[in-house]
Motif scaffolding. Structure first.
Motif, short mmCIF file in Angstrom:
data_model
loop_
_atom_site.label_atom_id
_atom_site.label_comp_id
_atom_site.label_asym_id
_atom_site.label_seq_id
_atom_site.Cartn_x
_atom_site.Cartn_y
_atom_site.Cartn_z
N SER A 1 0.84 -1.19 0.00
CA SER A 1 0.00 0.00 0.00
C SER A 1 0.87 1.24 0.00
N ASN A 2 0.46 2.23 -0.74
CA ASN A 2 1.20 3.48 -0.72
C ASN A 2 0.24 4.66 -0.60
N VAL A 3 0.52 5.53 0.34
CA VAL A 3 -0.34 6.68 0.58
C VAL A 3 0.48 7.95 0.42
N GLU A 4 -0.07 8.88 -0.33
CA GLU A 4 0.62 10.16 -0.52
C GLU A 4 -0.40 11.27 -0.28
N CYS A 5 -0.15 12.14 0.68
CA CYS A 5 -1.06 13.28 0.85
C CYS A 5 -0.29 14.57 0.73
N ASP A 6 -0.77 15.40 -0.14
CA ASP A 6 -0.14 16.70 -0.36
C ASP A 6 -1.15 17.79 -0.04
N ALA A 7 -0.71 18.73 0.76
CA ALA A 7 -1.59 19.84 1.12
C ALA A 7 -1.00 21.13 0.60
N THR B 1 -4.43 22.97 7.59
CA THR B 1 -4.53 21.61 7.09
C THR B 1 -4.03 20.66 8.17
N ASP B 2 -4.59 19.49 8.22
CA ASP B 2 -4.04 18.48 9.12
C ASP B 2 -4.23 17.09 8.53
N THR B 3 -3.46 16.17 9.07
CA THR B 3 -3.42 14.82 8.53
C THR B 3 -3.59 13.81 9.66
N TYR B 4 -4.51 12.88 9.45
CA TYR B 4 -4.70 11.80 10.42
C TYR B 4 -4.54 10.46 9.70
N PRO B 5 -3.30 10.05 9.50
CA PRO B 5 -3.12 8.79 8.78
C PRO B 5 -3.05 7.62 9.76
N TYR B 6 -4.05 6.78 9.75
CA TYR B 6 -4.01 5.61 10.62
C TYR B 6 -3.53 4.41 9.82
N ILE B 7 -2.56 3.74 10.37
CA ILE B 7 -2.03 2.57 9.67
C ILE B 7 -2.00 1.41 10.66
N GLU B 8 -2.67 0.33 10.32
CA GLU B 8 -2.69 -0.83 11.20
C GLU B 8 -2.20 -2.04 10.42
N ILE B 9 -1.06 -2.54 10.82
CA ILE B 9 -0.48 -3.65 10.07
C ILE B 9 -0.37 -4.88 10.97
N ASN B 10 -1.02 -5.93 10.56
CA ASN B 10 -0.96 -7.16 11.34
C ASN B 10 -0.34 -8.29 10.54
N GLU B 11 0.53 -7.91 9.64
CA GLU B 11 1.13 -8.92 8.76
C GLU B 11 2.56 -8.48 8.47
N LYS B 12 3.50 -9.40 8.74
CA LYS B 12 4.92 -9.03 8.66
C LYS B 12 5.38 -8.74 7.24
N THR B 13 4.76 -9.38 6.26
CA THR B 13 5.25 -9.25 4.89
C THR B 13 4.69 -8.01 4.17
N ALA B 14 3.98 -7.19 4.90
CA ALA B 14 3.35 -6.03 4.25
C ALA B 14 4.36 -4.95 3.89
N HIS B 15 4.10 -4.26 2.80
CA HIS B 15 4.89 -3.09 2.43
C HIS B 15 3.95 -1.89 2.43
N VAL B 16 4.17 -0.97 3.35
CA VAL B 16 3.28 0.18 3.43
C VAL B 16 4.11 1.46 3.40
N GLY B 17 3.78 2.33 2.48
CA GLY B 17 4.48 3.60 2.41
C GLY B 17 3.53 4.75 2.67
N HIS B 18 4.04 5.77 3.34
CA HIS B 18 3.21 6.95 3.58
C HIS B 18 4.08 8.19 3.41
N GLU B 19 3.56 9.13 2.66
CA GLU B 19 4.33 10.33 2.39
C GLU B 19 3.38 11.51 2.48
N ALA B 20 3.77 12.55 3.19
CA ALA B 20 2.89 13.71 3.30
C ALA B 20 3.70 14.97 3.07
N THR B 21 3.14 15.89 2.30
CA THR B 21 3.81 17.17 2.11
C THR B 21 2.83 18.31 2.35
#
Lengths: 477, 267
Positions: free
Chosen positions: A383-389, A398-418
């Motif tokens: 999963s990849n999340v990008e938020c630009d304000a 502006t504000d950001t509430y990124p909730y990330i819940e990972i219950n799996e070791k093999t997951a690839h999760v990216g999050h980028e905010a500007t």
């Protein structure tokens, strides 16, 4: 002033109102054939069902949903909703217009008047109204519709869908968003009216977007629309919630529910650009479930409204299911856009991408609220999340509430905010090329939104640009 | 002389609420001519360019700037552009998501009446001519304005815009800085393509090098916020070998200013 937020300047509402007087001063007298009494009561719900001549199960469903809403109460998080008073709202209005219009002459006079007041040239108005170049005449649309029907495609407003395909409707209705899901989904379930009912059989691919405007009439453009979209295995299509004429609806509460079922290897895109008048609470539940190798794409544009809460959700239930969200929010004076996305990875090799672009101006505030959840056993999910304000001035928030819940070791999760602020140097540069300051700002904003806008069909991209220009008006002293 | 010229009259300016940078600049560029403006770092060359274009960072405290006899100081930067002025920036900004083609079409249309927008074919023909004049690949027009551009590409873009927008007067603010010889030649080729009886330019540069390729009709030398010497193109050569100190001394200034250094010989 009783209806003011506590922390606001006493004149803020008045000023905000003034700022938008010109832009939104086109409330037309409403014509209606039936109107419920104000407020949300059992009697109102019964009346709605009676007026629509619905099957018994639907009435029961509505009443159950009403009970759930009453029990649940409103969410205790997110934007301030304390001024949203149900006792002042008509939950059901059936206007007089006849159904099924698709030529320019049939576009309601109020809508045409709205376009005129927006100063849109007639050719563009026709295009916006969905009767332009592409759908020149009723003939073209009817031909399209005939072709679709031959392939077994159903494309109706939801009320008609329920009447004509009661079993198919019942089988899928409220399976994606049950009334228990959240308070506003429960309210919608109790009083829903209109929306689109779309069914595309297995293997059918449709190249021309299905546009909600085809269904424009009182039924489809309601405040509490309920859209149900069923994509059978291997089907592919793009549904567009078109008409974004800002609110010929003076009511202050919009709460839709969109349910989409994407079966194996089906590919669905849902695009909507909404531009509500600045007095509307826009609280919508949009959700898709996606089966194996299926793909769901949301394009969600939020302009206008007083408060928007909208988080298109995608439940990736089968292996290799894919979900994508492109989201735009534009908050100007007095507005709070609380938008984002939810993606639930519940199966291995599922993938998702979220791109959120928000713009805030003046006292406007935009929030990204997102959830990425990866369930145990959903191995190799990505999963990849990008938020630009983009902030247009010093006051905007502006504000950001990124909730990330990972219950799996093999997951690839990216999050980028500007977060960036509109840059004086950029404006000066563009001005030095001959663009007036407001056009320069609008161009920068459009550039910022470009990655999303270019995913839209041309006529909607044109419209988005026009709406942004309207929102930008008066930005420069 | 003011009939067809870009004229600067006794111009005084400072950084908004800050120190004075321009202390009475007088300079005239007749249309049809290309002039060079030279001077050591910190002499006020770039400030002059930005002040003329209307950069809000600066405050004008006296004097005037005229295009063909009309004062432009009361005009917004965009109005000055539409009056025929063009500034090629020393550091062009990036504008993400806005393609060069789209931007230039808007900029051209901003100069025209509503309903009289430039035709698509005409626009692309003009754009293609400009791209060719700069030995550039056509795909450049679909790239976003300066996003990911190298320093040299940005400078080339400034000249591309100049060729498309066809201003009456252009100011080139150290367009040569940071360019290698090949890029310099390309940029010069572009500027020379714009030369003609309807075009005047003020080429700001620190070094003489660019002037080998863009041969100026006249050279102005700036120091301490005013023009201290004027001459023919030979003056540029002389400055290149002798540095700027002698000019400063001639003008009654200290040989080396507080924040400036003589150019490296032969740079």
């Amino acid at each position: 002033m009783a209806d003011m937020p506590q922390d606001a300047h006493p004149d803020a509402a008045k000023l905000a109102g003034l700022a938008h007087t010109e832009q939104y001063a086109y409330y037309m007298p409403e014509n209606y054939a039936f109107r419920s009494e104000k407020g949300l009561t059992r009697r109102v719900v019964e009346q709605i069902s009676y007026q629509k001549n619905e099957p018994e199960w639907m009435l029961k469903f509505r009443l159950r949903a009403l009970e759930i809403a009453e029990k649940k109460g409103r969410p205790k998080w997110g934007p301030d909703l304390s001024h949203l008073n149900f006792d002042d709202i008509y939950f059901y209005i059936r206007p007089q217009e006849e159904k099924g219009t698709n030529s320019w002459d049939d576009v309601p006079a109020e809508v045409r008047e709205t376009y005129r007041k927006l100063g849109i040239p007639e050719a563009e108005q026709r295009m916006l109204a969905g009767v332009g170049a592409q759908y020149e005449s009723e003939m073209v649309y009817h031909n399209l519709k005939e072709e679709w029907e031959k392939q077994g495609v159903i494309f109706l407003d939801s009320d008609t869908g329920l009447q004509q395909y009661p079993e198919l409707f019942k089988e899928h209705f409220a399976t994606v968003v049950p009334p228990e899901d959240n308070y506003f989904a429960a309210v919608n379930s109790a009083v829903w009216s209109g929306g689109s009912f779309v069914y595309v059989p297995a293997g059918v691919e449709i190249d021309v977007p299905l546009q909600a405007y085809f269904l424009i009439n009182a039924q489809s453009m309601g405040q509490f629309e309920r859209t149900l979209i069923i994509a059978e295995p291997g089907s592919r299509f793009h549904y567009i919630e078109g008409c974004t004429a800002p609110t010929y609806n003076s009511d202050s509460f919009h709460s839709g529910v969109i349910e989409i079922i994407v079966k194996e290897r089906a590919n669905v895109r849902y695009s909507t650009i909404q531009n509500w008048s600045h007095n509307v609470y826009n609280l919508v539940t949009q959700r898709a479930i996606v089966q194996r190798h299926g793909s769901m794409g949301w394009l969600d544009g939020n302009l206008g409204s007083k408060v928007t809460m909208k988080y298109p959700s995608t439940y990736l239930m089968g292996e290799h299911a894919h979900g994508e969200v492109l989201s735009i929010a534009f908050a100007t004076d007095g507005q709070h856009q609380d938008a984002g996305a939810k993606v639930i990875h519940a199966a291995p090799y599922t993938t998702s991408s979220v791109v959120s672009k928000s713009i805030s101006k003046g006292t406007g505030r935009s929030s990204y609220r997102g959830l990425v959840q990866i369930h145990e056993g959903a191995t190799n999910a990505r999963s990849n999340v990008e938020c630009d304000a983009l902030l247009l001035d010093d006051q905007a928030k502006t504000d950001t509430y990124p909730y990330i819940e990972i219950n799996e070791k093999t997951a690839h999760v990216g999050h980028e905010a500007t977060v960036s602020k509109l840059n004086d140097e950029q404006i000066f540069y563009l001005q030095s090329r001959g663009l007036p300051a407001d056009a320069a700002m609008a161009l920068i904003v459009r550039g910022f939104l470009d990655p999303v806008a270019k995913e839209l069909p041309l006529e909607y991209a044109v419209e988005l640009n026009r709406l942004i220009e309207l929102e930008m008006e008066g930005s420069v002293g | 002389m003011s009939e067809h010229s870009l004229e600067i009259r006794d111009l005084h300016a400072r950084v908004a609420d800050g120190e004075a940078i321009l202390n009475g600049v007088n300079l005239v560029v007749p249309r049809g001519e290309v002039h060079a403006l030279m001077g050591p770092n910190g002499s006020g060359k770039s400030t002059l360019a930005k002040v003329m274009a209307g950069d809000p960072q600066y405050e004008i405290t006296g004097g005037d700037v005229l295009i063909d006899g009309e004062s432009i100081l009361a005009l917004e930067p965009d109005e000055r552009a539409r009056a025929g002025l063009y500034l090629a920036f020393q550091y062009p900004v990036e504008v993400p998501g806005v393609s060069i083609a789209n931007f230039l079409r808007l900029a051209l249309n901003a100069r025209r009446e509503e309903g009289d927008e430039i035709g698509v074919m005409e626009f692309y023909a003009r754009l293609q001519r400009a791209v060719k004049a700069l030995d550039w690949d056509e795909s450049i027009i679909e790239r976003n304005l300066h996003e990911g551009f190298s320093g040299g590409e940005k400078k080339r873009s400034e000249i591309l815009q100049l060729l498309v927008l066809e201003p009456s007067y252009a100011i080139l603010d150290e367009t040569d800085s940071g360019l290698d010889v090949d890029a310099l030649k390309v940029v010069a080729k572009g500027v020379n393509a714009a030369r003609g009886p309807e075009f005047g330019a003020l080429v700001i540069t620190h070094y003489q090098r660019l002037l080998n390729y863009i041969v100026p009709d006249k050279v102005h030398v700036m120091a301490a916020g005013r023009i201290v010497k004027e001459g023919s193109k030979e003056l540029a050569m002389e400055l290149d070998t002798r540095g700027y100190d002698w000019v400063r001394v001639e003008a009654g200034l200290n040989p080396v200013g507080d924040d400036e250094h003589a150019p490296r010989v032969g740079a």
